[in-house]
Design a protein around this motif. Structure first.
Motif, PDB file in Angstrom:
ATOM      1  N   UNK A   6     -14.686  -3.005 -10.697  1.00  0.00           N
ATOM      2  CA  UNK A   6     -14.669  -4.477 -10.655  1.00  0.00           C
ATOM      3  C   UNK A   6     -15.720  -5.091  -9.734  1.00  0.00           C
ATOM      4  N   UNK A   7     -15.887  -4.550  -8.522  1.00  0.00           N
ATOM      5  CA  UNK A   7     -16.879  -5.117  -7.606  1.00  0.00           C
ATOM      6  C   UNK A   7     -18.289  -4.929  -8.134  1.00  0.00           C
ATOM      7  N   UNK A   8     -18.596  -3.729  -8.622  1.00  0.00           N
ATOM      8  CA  UNK A   8     -19.930  -3.445  -9.132  1.00  0.00           C
ATOM      9  C   UNK A   8     -20.271  -4.264 -10.357  1.00  0.00           C
ATOM     10  N   UNK A   9     -19.327  -4.394 -11.281  1.00  0.00           N
ATOM     11  CA  UNK A   9     -19.563  -5.174 -12.493  1.00  0.00           C
ATOM     12  C   UNK A   9     -19.738  -6.651 -12.164  1.00  0.00           C
ATOM     13  N   UNK A  10     -18.918  -7.158 -11.243  1.00  0.00           N
ATOM     14  CA  UNK A  10     -19.025  -8.556 -10.846  1.00  0.00           C
ATOM     15  C   UNK A  10     -20.378  -8.830 -10.196  1.00  0.00           C
ATOM     16  N   UNK A  11     -20.788  -7.933  -9.310  1.00  0.00           N
ATOM     17  CA  UNK A  11     -22.081  -8.079  -8.636  1.00  0.00           C
ATOM     18  C   UNK A  11     -23.218  -8.019  -9.656  1.00  0.00           C
ATOM     19  N   UNK A  12     -23.153  -7.052 -10.558  1.00  0.00           N
ATOM     20  CA  UNK A  12     -24.215  -6.878 -11.555  1.00  0.00           C
ATOM     21  C   UNK A  12     -24.345  -8.094 -12.451  1.00  0.00           C
TER      22      UNK A  12
ATOM     23  N   UNK B 171      -8.144  -7.026   0.590  1.00  0.00           N
ATOM     24  CA  UNK B 171      -7.068  -6.251  -0.011  1.00  0.00           C
ATOM     25  C   UNK B 171      -7.636  -5.377  -1.122  1.00  0.00           C
ATOM     26  N   UNK B 172      -6.980  -4.258  -1.369  1.00  0.00           N
ATOM     27  CA  UNK B 172      -7.425  -3.367  -2.435  1.00  0.00           C
ATOM     28  C   UNK B 172      -6.890  -3.871  -3.774  1.00  0.00           C
ATOM     29  N   UNK B 173      -7.427  -5.005  -4.209  1.00  0.00           N
ATOM     30  CA  UNK B 173      -7.012  -5.637  -5.455  1.00  0.00           C
ATOM     31  C   UNK B 173      -8.235  -5.878  -6.337  1.00  0.00           C
ATOM     32  N   UNK B 174      -8.028  -5.858  -7.640  1.00  0.00           N
ATOM     33  CA  UNK B 174      -9.127  -6.143  -8.565  1.00  0.00           C
ATOM     34  C   UNK B 174      -9.745  -7.498  -8.267  1.00  0.00           C
ATOM     35  N   UNK B 175      -8.919  -8.507  -8.066  1.00  0.00           N
ATOM     36  CA  UNK B 175      -9.425  -9.860  -7.859  1.00  0.00           C
ATOM     37  C   UNK B 175     -10.239  -9.959  -6.573  1.00  0.00           C
ATOM     38  N   UNK B 176      -9.824  -9.243  -5.532  1.00  0.00           N
ATOM     39  CA  UNK B 176     -10.581  -9.245  -4.282  1.00  0.00           C
ATOM     40  C   UNK B 176     -11.924  -8.552  -4.475  1.00  0.00           C
ATOM     41  N   UNK B 177     -11.921  -7.443  -5.210  1.00  0.00           N
ATOM     42  CA  UNK B 177     -13.165  -6.720  -5.480  1.00  0.00           C
ATOM     43  C   UNK B 177     -14.148  -7.590  -6.250  1.00  0.00           C
ATOM     44  N   UNK B 178     -13.647  -8.341  -7.211  1.00  0.00           N
ATOM     45  CA  UNK B 178     -14.507  -9.239  -7.987  1.00  0.00           C
ATOM     46  C   UNK B 178     -15.159 -10.270  -7.068  1.00  0.00           C
ATOM     47  N   UNK B 179     -14.367 -10.856  -6.178  1.00  0.00           N
ATOM     48  CA  UNK B 179     -14.903 -11.854  -5.249  1.00  0.00           C
ATOM     49  C   UNK B 179     -15.953 -11.241  -4.336  1.00  0.00           C
ATOM     50  N   UNK B 180     -15.719 -10.032  -3.860  1.00  0.00           N
ATOM     51  CA  UNK B 180     -16.674  -9.383  -2.965  1.00  0.00           C
ATOM     52  C   UNK B 180     -17.977  -9.052  -3.684  1.00  0.00           C
TER      53      UNK B 180
END
Length: 445
Positions: free
Chosen positions: A152-158, A421-430
């Protein structure tokens, strides 16, 4: 199937295939248009809405619900996706009951919040069904960024970097992208290969290349990435699983819950998956609940979650705890494993009762034994060493602000990074916020 599995009673086909298919149906079926209209009409459209503050990606929730109410679900989707490009998956897996919906004024007044999560799914599903990507790329910048990890974090960043005109190469260690969304979410929360479809949809922005089977330390290094790219974003997750520190923990039938959940998500035929008759899950987080519930749905007769502290300390929300109980999972609290018994294969697990004294966990010396032919470890994951000598904090890559690491030109986000937090939504925001900081840094440099 391994000999040890056959001897231990871990077998496939405990339930008929049609029963298993029904068991793993969509946990929250999508809203029909008239249901969405009725649900949207309950929103007060608050000024300074507390639900927005409670959302890690700060989606303008009253606005997107107003857009649904006025018959524009695709406009609502754009409002959501501008802040959270994985809004479709987050609508399915986000613990809304402890975030936006808990903060909802309707929840405070009536004990029944606006169904924000289901409305978000209605909007984002409408956008994906329309087969139109709502965003386009800016003019090419000539810069290329490496993203390590297609979660999630990598895809959101990309995606955000691609929108801003940069080219992105994602290095993913597994054979397919998605990370936690693809491999770590309960199968009944993400049905019909939604995670894969969402990634395919996201990639339609263009400018993103994914190289699978590409992992740090196995052909690529952080130094090499820094030499080859204009910036690096690390979203490598947490590959290690904490050990079960009890004698006998290496017996057949003891395995990591994350592997069990991943097997479920990638299985073409769930009825072919082996499961024990008496299953014990050690842990109290979302992975523990997902593993326990799915063991029951596959036909395990007795499933127990054993957690060392009380229920209020469990990482899984009360909603998830109640969901587990509704599926027949027993939750034992204030117990910790002290031994796994069996002749090469687990037959019983011995637990010791605990208590809390001044916030400190204390063993009481009193024990009980549970019959078990399968034990799952769900006691947390760890970072297997920070790559390239990056500073660590709390067992993760130390970051400041929007994901800046101790090394210039390297950012990190998601589960591998400190904070949040170790959550999908948090990873997306980061991932999103790091992308904006990378963009600003490249422009300034």
């Amino acid at each position: 199937m391994a000999k040890g599995q056959m001897e231990s009673g871990i077998v496939a086909g405990r339930l008929p295939a049609e029963t298993i298919e029904r068991n793993f149906g969509d946990l929250h079926p999508p809203l029909a248009p008239h249901e969405a209209a009725v649900a949207a009409d309950r929103c007060y459209f608050c000024y300074d809405a507390p639900c927005v503050t409670a959302c890690p990606t700060t989606i303008d929730i009253p606005l997107f619900i107003r857009q649904i109410q006025t018959g524009h679900p695709e406009g609502a989707a754009r409002t959501i996706l501008e802040q959270n490009i994985l809004g479709g998956m987050c609508a399915r897996v986000c613990p809304t009951e402890t975030l936006c919906e808990e903060a909802c004024v309707r929840e405070a007044a009536e004990g029944r919040p606006v169904e924000i999560g289901r409305l978000q799914r209605y909007a984002t599903d409408s956008a994906m069904a329309a087969d139109v990507h709502p965003f386009s790329r800016a003019a090419p910048t000539g810069r290329t960024i490496a993203v390590v990890g297609a979660g999630p974090a990598g895809l959101s960043c990309a995606h955000r970097l691609a929108m801003l005109g940069h080219d992105v190469v994602i290095h993913e260690s597994r054979g397919k992208p998605g990370g936690l969304n693809e491999f770590g979410i309960a199968a009944y929360k993400s049905t019909q290969n939604f995670a894969e479809a969402e990634v395919d949809w996201l990639l339609r922005i263009g400018g993103i290349t994914i190289e699978t089977g590409s992992a740090l330390g196995e052909g690529i290094t952080l130094d090499g990435l820094q030499d080859s790219y204009d910036a690096v974003f690390l979203s490598i997750g947490l590959a290690g699983v904490n050990a079960l520190k009890a004698p006998g923990a290496d017996k057949n039938g003891v395995r990591d819950a994350v592997d069990f959940v991943a097997d479920l998500r990638q299985a073409g035929d769930l009825s072919a998956l082996p499961v024990g008759r008496d299953v014990v899950v050690i842990g109290g987080g979302m992975t523990a609940v997902d593993a326990a519930v799915q063991a029951r749905l596959l036909g395990a007769q007795n499933v127990t979650i054993a957690y060392r502290r009380d229920r209020d300390a469990m990482g899984a929300s009360r909603y998830e705890q109640d969901l587990a109980a509704s599926k027949g999972v027993r939750i034992l609290t204030n117990v910790q494993p002290v031994a796994v018994h069996g002749n090469g294969t687990v037959r019983e697990i011995e637990l010791e009762y605990t208590t809390s004294e001044d916030g400190r966990l204390v063993a009481t010396g009193e024990t009980l034994r549970l019959k078990a032919d399968q034990v799952f470890r769900a006691i947390g994951q760890t970072l297997s060493g920070a790559p390239g000598g990056l500073a660590q904090g709390g067992g993760k890559i130390a970051v400041t602000g929007p994901g800046r690491t101790s090394v210039k030109g390297v950012w990190a986000g998601g589960d591998c990074a400190s904070g949040g937090d170790d959550l999908t939504v948090t990873a997306v925001a980061e991932g999103r916020d790091a992308a904006m900081d990378i963009h600003a840094s490249l422009r300034a440099g």
